[in-house]
Design a protein around this motif. Structure first.
Motif, PDB file in Angstrom:
ATOM      1  N   ILE A 262     -13.777   0.772 -25.617  1.00 57.57           N
ATOM      2  CA  ILE A 262     -13.231  -0.375 -25.247  1.00 57.57           C
ATOM      3  C   ILE A 262     -13.912  -1.069 -24.185  1.00 57.57           C
ATOM      4  O   ILE A 262     -14.552  -0.431 -23.252  1.00 57.57           O
ATOM      5  CB  ILE A 262     -11.656  -0.054 -24.466  1.00 57.57           C
ATOM      6  N   ARG A 263     -14.522  -2.331 -24.516  1.00 50.52           N
ATOM      7  CA  ARG A 263     -15.337  -3.037 -23.637  1.00 50.52           C
ATOM      8  C   ARG A 263     -14.461  -3.627 -22.385  1.00 50.52           C
ATOM      9  O   ARG A 263     -13.300  -3.979 -22.496  1.00 50.52           O
ATOM     10  CB  ARG A 263     -16.053  -4.317 -24.409  1.00 50.52           C
ATOM     11  N   GLY A 264     -15.121  -3.835 -21.224  1.00 51.59           N
ATOM     12  CA  GLY A 264     -14.379  -4.220 -20.198  1.00 51.59           C
ATOM     13  C   GLY A 264     -13.878  -3.135 -19.310  1.00 51.59           C
ATOM     14  O   GLY A 264     -14.328  -2.010 -19.311  1.00 51.59           O
ATOM     15  N   VAL A 265     -12.897  -3.315 -18.626  1.00 56.70           N
ATOM     16  CA  VAL A 265     -12.322  -2.279 -17.574  1.00 56.70           C
ATOM     17  C   VAL A 265     -10.774  -1.961 -18.140  1.00 56.70           C
ATOM     18  O   VAL A 265     -10.101  -2.913 -18.493  1.00 56.70           O
ATOM     19  CB  VAL A 265     -11.892  -3.023 -16.217  1.00 56.70           C
ATOM     20  N   VAL A 266     -10.645  -0.554 -18.346  1.00 56.15           N
ATOM     21  CA  VAL A 266      -9.365  -0.014 -18.731  1.00 56.15           C
ATOM     22  C   VAL A 266      -8.798   0.344 -17.502  1.00 56.15           C
ATOM     23  O   VAL A 266      -9.404   1.146 -16.726  1.00 56.15           O
ATOM     24  CB  VAL A 266      -9.739   0.913 -19.730  1.00 56.15           C
ATOM     25  N   VAL A 267      -7.800  -0.164 -17.199  1.00 59.99           N
ATOM     26  CA  VAL A 267      -6.855   0.338 -16.058  1.00 59.99           C
ATOM     27  C   VAL A 267      -5.788   1.483 -16.419  1.00 59.99           C
ATOM     28  O   VAL A 267      -4.701   0.989 -17.171  1.00 59.99           O
ATOM     29  CB  VAL A 267      -6.279  -0.853 -15.211  1.00 59.99           C
ATOM     30  N   ARG A 268      -6.058   2.373 -15.958  1.00 59.29           N
ATOM     31  CA  ARG A 268      -4.947   3.479 -15.958  1.00 59.29           C
ATOM     32  C   ARG A 268      -4.058   3.868 -15.001  1.00 59.29           C
ATOM     33  O   ARG A 268      -4.509   3.879 -13.922  1.00 59.29           O
ATOM     34  CB  ARG A 268      -5.780   4.877 -16.414  1.00 59.29           C
ATOM     35  N   MET A 269      -2.916   3.340 -15.152  1.00 60.38           N
ATOM     36  CA  MET A 269      -1.714   3.656 -14.218  1.00 60.38           C
ATOM     37  C   MET A 269      -1.145   5.063 -14.035  1.00 60.38           C
ATOM     38  O   MET A 269      -0.851   5.263 -14.832  1.00 60.38           O
ATOM     39  CB  MET A 269      -0.533   2.463 -14.387  1.00 60.38           C
ATOM     40  N   GLY A 270      -1.421   5.591 -13.028  1.00 58.95           N
ATOM     41  CA  GLY A 270      -0.942   7.013 -12.655  1.00 58.95           C
ATOM     42  C   GLY A 270      -0.106   7.243 -11.516  1.00 58.95           C
ATOM     43  O   GLY A 270       0.842   6.554 -11.156  1.00 58.95           O
ATOM     44  N   ARG A 271      -0.599   8.090 -10.715  1.00 54.16           N
ATOM     45  CA  ARG A 271       0.189   8.496  -9.177  1.00 54.16           C
ATOM     46  C   ARG A 271       0.259   7.257  -8.527  1.00 54.16           C
ATOM     47  O   ARG A 271      -0.586   6.435  -8.501  1.00 54.16           O
ATOM     48  CB  ARG A 271      -0.359   9.531  -8.387  1.00 54.16           C
ATOM     49  N   GLY A 272       1.329   6.764  -7.868  1.00 51.53           N
ATOM     50  CA  GLY A 272       1.640   5.673  -7.219  1.00 51.53           C
ATOM     51  C   GLY A 272       2.254   4.604  -7.999  1.00 51.53           C
ATOM     52  O   GLY A 272       2.808   3.703  -7.529  1.00 51.53           O
ATOM     53  N   PHE A 273       2.542   4.834  -9.278  1.00 53.75           N
ATOM     54  CA  PHE A 273       2.952   4.042 -10.065  1.00 53.75           C
ATOM     55  C   PHE A 273       4.173   4.501 -11.094  1.00 53.75           C
ATOM     56  O   PHE A 273       4.390   4.069 -12.061  1.00 53.75           O
ATOM     57  CB  PHE A 273       1.898   3.173 -11.165  1.00 53.75           C
TER      58      PHE A 273
END
Length: 309
Positions: free
Chosen positions: A70-81
Motif C-alpha cells: 500500500i502506497r502512502g501512510v497506513v494508519v493503524r488504530m490500536g491502544r488509545g482507540f
C-alpha cells in the motif's frame, strides 16, 4: 518517504502487512503510522503533505491487501482507540479499534442488546464504514453518531444522514478516519442477551468455516440485504446460492478456496497470495455472471498495488 510530520506515535517504513491481515497476505505499507492518541493523530494529519494518501486499518478482517503493498501512510488504530464506555441504559461510546465481539459482551453485561455484533469479526471502525450486520440487523440500526478526523486533520461529528448508510456501504470519504462511535441498543436482561449471543455463535459454528482464515462473506447478497435468520428467509438471491448454482463451491486457485462449508467464504488454505485470493474471487464473479446473469459485488475490500506494478 520524506516530509513526514513529527509524531509521538510510531512510524515504520516498508512495514510488512501480511502478519497484520486476517488472511495473512499482502505486501508492505510504504509507511505504517500508529498514533499515540487522538491529538497525535490530528496533528499528524494536519501536517502531512496533502498529496500523500492515507488509509486507516483496524484488524484487517474485511481486507485483501495486494501483494505489491500500500502506497502512502497506513494508519493503524490500536491502544488509545479501543475504549468502551457505557453512557446510559441503552447507549455506549466505543473507540474505533474496539473489537465488535468485545463491544457486544460489554454492552450485554450492562443490559444493552447489541448482540448482532458478537458474531461479526473485526473492529467497530470497520463495522461502521461497511455497515456490517448479520441476521437482518445492521450497524446503521444502532448508530447514533461518530467522531472522525478528516484527511486534513479537522475533527467532525457525523450523524446518520452524514453516513449515507446502505447495504454493506457508507459514503465516508477516503482518508477520513472514524475515531469513536455512539451506539444504541435495547435494554434487556443480561442473561437473555448472553443466551442470544450464545445461540448465534452456535449457529455460526454449524454453518460457517470459523476455524479457517477468511474475511467472512466475500460478496454482497444480490438481493441487497443480509440473511434474516428466519425460517422463511428466501435463498434465491443469496450469494452462496448463485455461487453453488455456478458450480464454484470448493473451487481453488493456488492456496485460495471457496469454502466447501459455505461457498461465499473465501479462505486461505495455506500459502495463498493476495493474487490467488482476488483471482479466485474474480473467477467466481465470471462464472456466476455466465450462469445466471448476476454480477456479484465484492464485500471484501481489496486495496494496494498488484505485485508487478
Amino acid at each position: 518517504m520524506k516530509n513526514l510530520p513529527e509524531t509521538r506515535g510510531t512510524l515504520t517504513p516498508n512495514r510488512p502487512m501480511a502478519d497484520l491481515s486476517w488472511l495473512r497476505v499482502g505486501g508492505p505499507a510504504e509507511v505504517l503510522f500508529q498514533p499515540a492518541d487522538l491529538d497525535d493523530l490530528q496533528s499528524f494529519l494536519q501536517n502531512l503533505p496533502a498529496d500523500i494518501p492515507v488509509f486507516p486499518i483496524g484488524v484487517c478482517s474485511n481486507l485483501i491487501i495486494r501483494d505489491g503493498g500500500i502506497r502512502g501512510v497506513v494508519v493503524r488504530m490500536g491502544r488509545g482507540f479501543n475504549g468502551i464506555e457505557i453512557l446510559d441504559d441503552t447507549r455506549v461510546r466505543v473507540g474505533c479499534a474496539a473489537l465488535d465481539a468485545h463491544v457486544a459482551r460489554k454492552a450485554a453485561a450492562a443490559g444493552i442488546d447489541l448482540a448482532f455484533l458478537r458474531t461479526i469479526p473485526g473492529a467497530i471502525g470497520g463495522a461502521v464504514k461497511m455497515n456490517a450486520g448479520c441476521y437482518g440487523v445492521y450497524t446503521a440500526d444502532a448508530f447514533v453518531s461518530a467522531d472522525a478526523i478528516t484527511r486534513d486533520g479537522q475533527r467532525v461529528t457525523l450523524t446518520p444522514d452524514d453516513m449515507g448508510f446502505a447495504y454493506r456501504s457508507t459514503n465516508i470519504p477516503d482518508g477520513m478516519i472514524i475515531t469513536s462511535v455512539v451506539l444504541q441498543g435495547i435494554a434487556d436482561d443480561p442473561e437473555t442477551i448472553e443466551q442470544k449471543m450464545t445461540d448465534a455463535l452456535e449457529k455460526r459454528e454449524k454453518t460457517q468455516p470459523t476455524k479457517e482464515r477468511s474475511c467472512g462473506s466475500t460478496f454482497r447478497n444480490p438481493a441487497g440485504f443480509s440473511s434474516t435468520g428466519r425460517a422463511d428467509d428466501t435463498h434465491d438471491l443469496k450469494a452462496w446460492k448463485v455461487i453453488d448454482d455456478a458450480g464454484m463451491r470448493g473451487a481453488m486457485i493456488g492456496g485460495a478456496q471457496m469454502s466447501p462449508m459455505h461457498s461465499n467464504f473465501l479462505i486461505n488454505k495455506g500459502g495463498a497470495s493476495a493474487a490467488d485470493l482476488e483471482n479466485l474471487g474474480e473467477e467466481v464473479r465470471k462464472k456466476v455472471f455466465q450462469n445466471s446473469g448476476i454480477e456479484l459485488v465484492w464485500e471484501i475490500m481489496r486495496v494496494g498495488e498488484f505485485a508487478n506494478e
